[in-house]
Structure formats: C-alpha cells, structure tokens
Design a protein around this motif. Structure first.
Motif, PDB file in Angstrom:
ATOM      1  N   VAL A 160      33.385  42.375  22.595  1.00 21.55           N
ATOM      2  CA  VAL A 160      33.177  43.666  23.245  1.00 21.55           C
ATOM      3  C   VAL A 160      32.206  44.451  22.377  1.00 21.55           C
ATOM      4  O   VAL A 160      32.541  44.902  21.279  1.00 21.55           O
ATOM      5  CB  VAL A 160      34.500  44.423  23.444  1.00 21.55           C
ATOM      6  N   PHE A 207      34.926  36.744  24.794  1.00 19.97           N
ATOM      7  CA  PHE A 207      33.826  37.713  24.739  1.00 19.97           C
ATOM      8  C   PHE A 207      33.947  38.605  23.500  1.00 19.97           C
ATOM      9  O   PHE A 207      35.050  38.954  23.078  1.00 19.97           O
ATOM     10  CB  PHE A 207      33.843  38.623  25.961  1.00 19.97           C
ATOM     11  N   LEU A 255      39.074  40.531  27.752  1.00 21.62           N
ATOM     12  CA  LEU A 255      37.756  39.989  27.428  1.00 21.62           C
ATOM     13  C   LEU A 255      37.777  39.282  26.081  1.00 21.62           C
ATOM     14  O   LEU A 255      37.224  38.179  25.927  1.00 21.62           O
ATOM     15  CB  LEU A 255      36.711  41.103  27.420  1.00 21.62           C
ATOM     16  N   ARG A 256      38.409  39.902  25.117  1.00 21.93           N
ATOM     17  CA  ARG A 256      38.480  39.274  23.792  1.00 21.93           C
ATOM     18  C   ARG A 256      39.270  37.977  23.838  1.00 21.93           C
ATOM     19  O   ARG A 256      38.871  36.980  23.215  1.00 21.93           O
ATOM     20  CB  ARG A 256      39.099  40.258  22.792  1.00 21.93           C
ATOM     21  N   ALA A 269      38.576  36.786  33.218  1.00 25.77           N
ATOM     22  CA  ALA A 269      37.512  36.817  32.217  1.00 25.77           C
ATOM     23  C   ALA A 269      37.170  35.411  31.722  1.00 25.77           C
ATOM     24  O   ALA A 269      35.998  35.091  31.464  1.00 25.77           O
ATOM     25  CB  ALA A 269      37.912  37.716  31.051  1.00 25.77           C
ATOM     26  N   TYR A 288      33.540  33.589  31.805  1.00 27.05           N
ATOM     27  CA  TYR A 288      32.925  33.021  30.599  1.00 27.05           C
ATOM     28  C   TYR A 288      32.466  31.586  30.875  1.00 27.05           C
ATOM     29  O   TYR A 288      31.340  31.204  30.534  1.00 27.05           O
ATOM     30  CB  TYR A 288      33.931  33.043  29.445  1.00 27.05           C
ATOM     31  N   TYR A 340      44.163  39.309  33.903  1.00 25.33           N
ATOM     32  CA  TYR A 340      42.757  39.647  33.668  1.00 25.33           C
ATOM     33  C   TYR A 340      42.101  38.669  32.705  1.00 25.33           C
ATOM     34  O   TYR A 340      40.901  38.391  32.799  1.00 25.33           O
ATOM     35  CB  TYR A 340      42.623  41.077  33.149  1.00 25.33           C
ATOM     36  N   THR A 341      42.881  38.150  31.775  1.00 29.58           N
ATOM     37  CA  THR A 341      42.338  37.139  30.868  1.00 29.58           C
ATOM     38  C   THR A 341      41.898  35.909  31.651  1.00 29.58           C
ATOM     39  O   THR A 341      40.845  35.319  31.379  1.00 29.58           O
ATOM     40  CB  THR A 341      43.381  36.753  29.809  1.00 29.58           C
ATOM     41  N   VAL A 385      32.197  47.591  28.142  1.00 30.91           N
ATOM     42  CA  VAL A 385      33.315  48.067  28.960  1.00 30.91           C
ATOM     43  C   VAL A 385      33.088  49.532  29.297  1.00 30.91           C
ATOM     44  O   VAL A 385      32.944  50.369  28.397  1.00 30.91           O
ATOM     45  CB  VAL A 385      34.661  47.888  28.232  1.00 30.91           C
ATOM     46  N   THR A 435      31.668  45.465  32.452  1.00 30.26           N
ATOM     47  CA  THR A 435      32.874  45.648  33.246  1.00 30.26           C
ATOM     48  C   THR A 435      33.059  47.136  33.511  1.00 30.26           C
ATOM     49  O   THR A 435      32.781  47.968  32.643  1.00 30.26           O
ATOM     50  CB  THR A 435      34.131  45.053  32.577  1.00 30.26           C
ATOM     51  N   HIS A 442      40.934  45.696  30.027  1.00 34.34           N
ATOM     52  CA  HIS A 442      39.666  44.956  29.938  1.00 34.34           C
ATOM     53  C   HIS A 442      39.375  44.468  28.529  1.00 34.34           C
ATOM     54  O   HIS A 442      39.003  43.302  28.332  1.00 34.34           O
ATOM     55  CB  HIS A 442      38.506  45.835  30.420  1.00 34.34           C
ATOM     56  N   ALA A 485      30.058  41.799  25.958  1.00 33.45           N
ATOM     57  CA  ALA A 485      30.381  42.628  27.122  1.00 33.45           C
ATOM     58  C   ALA A 485      30.369  44.100  26.759  1.00 33.45           C
ATOM     59  O   ALA A 485      30.686  44.491  25.629  1.00 33.45           O
ATOM     60  CB  ALA A 485      31.747  42.243  27.676  1.00 33.45           C
TER      61      ALA A 485
END
Length: 348
Positions: A28, A26, A21-22, A302, A306, A298-299, A7, A68, A17, A5
């Motif tokens: 980053v 994902f 994401l992690r 995301a 995924y 947010y996780t 950001v 993102t 984010h 991803a």
C-alpha cells in the motif's frame, strides 16, 4: 518489485482494504482522504508511506498499479475516472456510481483502456456464497424456481444510531439498499442470471433526523430464467441478527445456515462447505462487527486481482464482479427505487 496500490478512503479503506491488499501481496503505497493532516497521521499509524488529500497527487507521486476506492458513493465515478485516465486498474466499492449514466461512463472508459476494473462485492469469496453458485451451476438443485433472502440487523434500530453523514442522504447515494442490498443483488444475479422485473417497498422504518434514505426494503423479483425471488432487509430490527438464504429448485434446495452451504434433496441434507479457517487478525482499535469476515473475503478479491495482473487469461473461480456487473446491479437498484412505494409513515 511487487505490485503497489493506492487506497482512497480512511474508513472502510483503512479497516478492510489496507489489510486485505497487504495479505494479497500488494504494497500500500499511499492513502487518500479529505483532510491532508489527518490522512497523513492515519497513514503513518499503519505504516503507509504517504497520505494525500487528492488522488491526482497520489497518482503523480507513486507508481501504483491499482487504485481502490472506499469513499462515499457520490465520489466513486469521479475517482474511478481519474484512476482509469492515469492507466491504473481499479477496485471500486459499491454502488459503482451515483447514477446509471455515471456507471456507464466509467465502465466504457475502463473497457476502452483495457484495464481491470472490479467492484467490491467481496462476499463472492465467502465459501458459502461460492458453494451456492457452484451447486446451482452444476445442476445439483435442478432448475431454480424460488429464492428467499432475508436479513435483519439492529445496526440502525435506534433513531439516533451514529452513522457517517452521507448514510441517510439519498443525494449522496446513501441508504441500506445501496449499502448492503447491492451485495445481495449481485449474488442473486451471480446465482440465477439477469433480473428482469422488480416490484418493491422502500423507506425508513424508523424516522430519522439524519436524512431521508432508506433503512430497509422488500423486493419481489423475477429473473430472465423464470425464477422468482423475495429479497427483504431491515437494518432497524432490535434483537439478534437474522440471515436466511434459500434457493429452491426442481431437484433440491441449497441454503446458507450459520455460514455453511447446505444441500437438501430427496436423499437427505449434506454440507457443501468445510470448516472455515480462523479469521485474520484485526486492529482492535478499528474492530467493527463483521470486520474479520470482510477482510477474509476482500483478501480473496485482492489475491484474484494480483494474479490477474500477471495472467490476463486467469479463469479461476470465484470470479469478481466487474464494472459491467456493477452497472447491471445499479440498473436494478434504480429500477427498485423507481418501482418502490414508501413504508407507511416512512420517508422515501
């Protein structure tokens, strides 16, 4: 090789984010900000391989699957269009764009390209928000007829409260309605269906040198299904934060109290949500109010993305807000702005 991803945004993007994401799996691959040197330093601090001052450069330098966008609202449409043209899936913060025509353009472009295009209304993954949706959808409260959503916070109570430059600039998409009201409008439509009619008061309770955008609003809404709703927020209220969420129906009422969803019927009141898990760790240097809650929600968003990238037929709930949902919310925002009268003595 795992999903990657990019950001865009070095404020909320770095604070929420990146860790979300992690946590979702994902990598980053790049960070995009306005200042190349500063962005490179921030990327290095968080172990992100590269920092850029241009999304085009980041797209050309990485094989990222997802972009993102956590930048000021007046940049959303341009960045989303660049990502879509490059064939990347997108999560864009709300509001989706500065204007409805901009939102229509990126929504149509994403659909034509067959890309997953989502809006960052991450609180759909708050267990209480999802429990309210499920209770209404399964008929636990009967036919919904009245919704009451009230929020008051001290974030902007001081006239000189420090904020990013665009927060009170209407020309850049600033204002509390667009910043936080978009979450609540999304939830109302998730729970009760399309909004058909609005009337509103919108303005500044506390006059500010910083600009002319609102710090609160009050809206009366009617849904296409016949329910009425009162939606009121102030970010300029001294004292402890207050949050009221109640959806009343012919057979019961579902509410959110202290983070839990409660169902009240003739048989009594019961809780619909379990005890929440402990919040994820945050970078103490970047910690802000609600950061842990934002990252946790947010996780979930995301993680959904995924899994969706590996399974085009994914049907699990909660479901995210799509660009089409974000366009619908922006139409309601513009209707509120058009219908609104100013607070007495306030800017509009």
């Amino acid at each position: 090789m795992g999903r990657r991803a990019i950001v865009c945004g070095t404020g909320f993007g770095l604070r929420v984010h990146v860790p979300a994401l992690r946590a979702a799996g994902f990598e980053v691959a790049a960070l995009v900000g306005r200042d190349a040197d500063r962005t490179a330093r921030r990327a290095d601090r968080l172990g992100i391989p590269a920092g850029f001052d241009s999304l085009v450069a980041a797209l050309n330098a990485t094989a990222a699957d997802v972009v993102t966008i956590a930048t000021p609202p007046d940049t959303h449409a341009e960045l989303a269009a660049l990502a879509i043209a490059a064939g990347r899936h997108v999560i864009c913060e709300k509001p989706l764009a500065l204007t409805v025509p901009q939102a229509e353009a990126v929504t149509d472009a994403a659909a034509a390209a067959g890309l997953v295009a989502l809006v960052g209304t991450e609180f759909r993954w708050d267990p209480a928000v999802e429990a309210v949706r499920a209770a209404i959808a399964t008929g636990l409260i009967g036919r919904p007829h009245t919704a009451t959503i009230i929020r008051s916070y001290p974030i902007l109570a001081a006239a000189d409260a420090p904020t990013p430059a665009w927060w009170f600039d209407r020309s850049r998409g600033g204002g509390w309605l667009r910043a936080n009201g978009t979450h609540l409008i999304d939830q109302l439509q998730l729970w009760l269906g399309p909004i058909a009619e609005v009337s509103a008061v919108l303005g500044q309770s506390v006059p500010r040198q910083a600009g002319d955008a609102d710090d609160g609003y009050a809206v009366l809404l009617r849904t296409a299904g016949g329910a009425t709703a009162v939606l009121q927020e102030s970010a300029a209220t001294w004292g402890e934060p207050t949050e009221v969420t109640r959806i009343a129906g012919t057979e019961g009422t579902v509410s959110i109290v202290d983070g839990h969803a409660l169902l009240a019927t003739a048989g009594g009141t019961r809780r619909l949500t379990p005890e929440p898990p402990p919040p994820p760790p945050t970078d103490a240097a970047d910690a802000r109010p609600w950061t842990a809650q934002e990252i946790a929600a947010y996780t979930g968003l995301a993680q959904w993305l995924y899994r969706r990238l590996d399974n085009p037929h994914l049907t699990e709930v909660p479901t995210p807000a799509t660009f089409a949902d974000g366009l619908s919310v922006l139409r309601i925002v513009e209707a509120i702005e058009a219908a609104a009268v100013a607070f007495p003595g306030g800017a509009r």
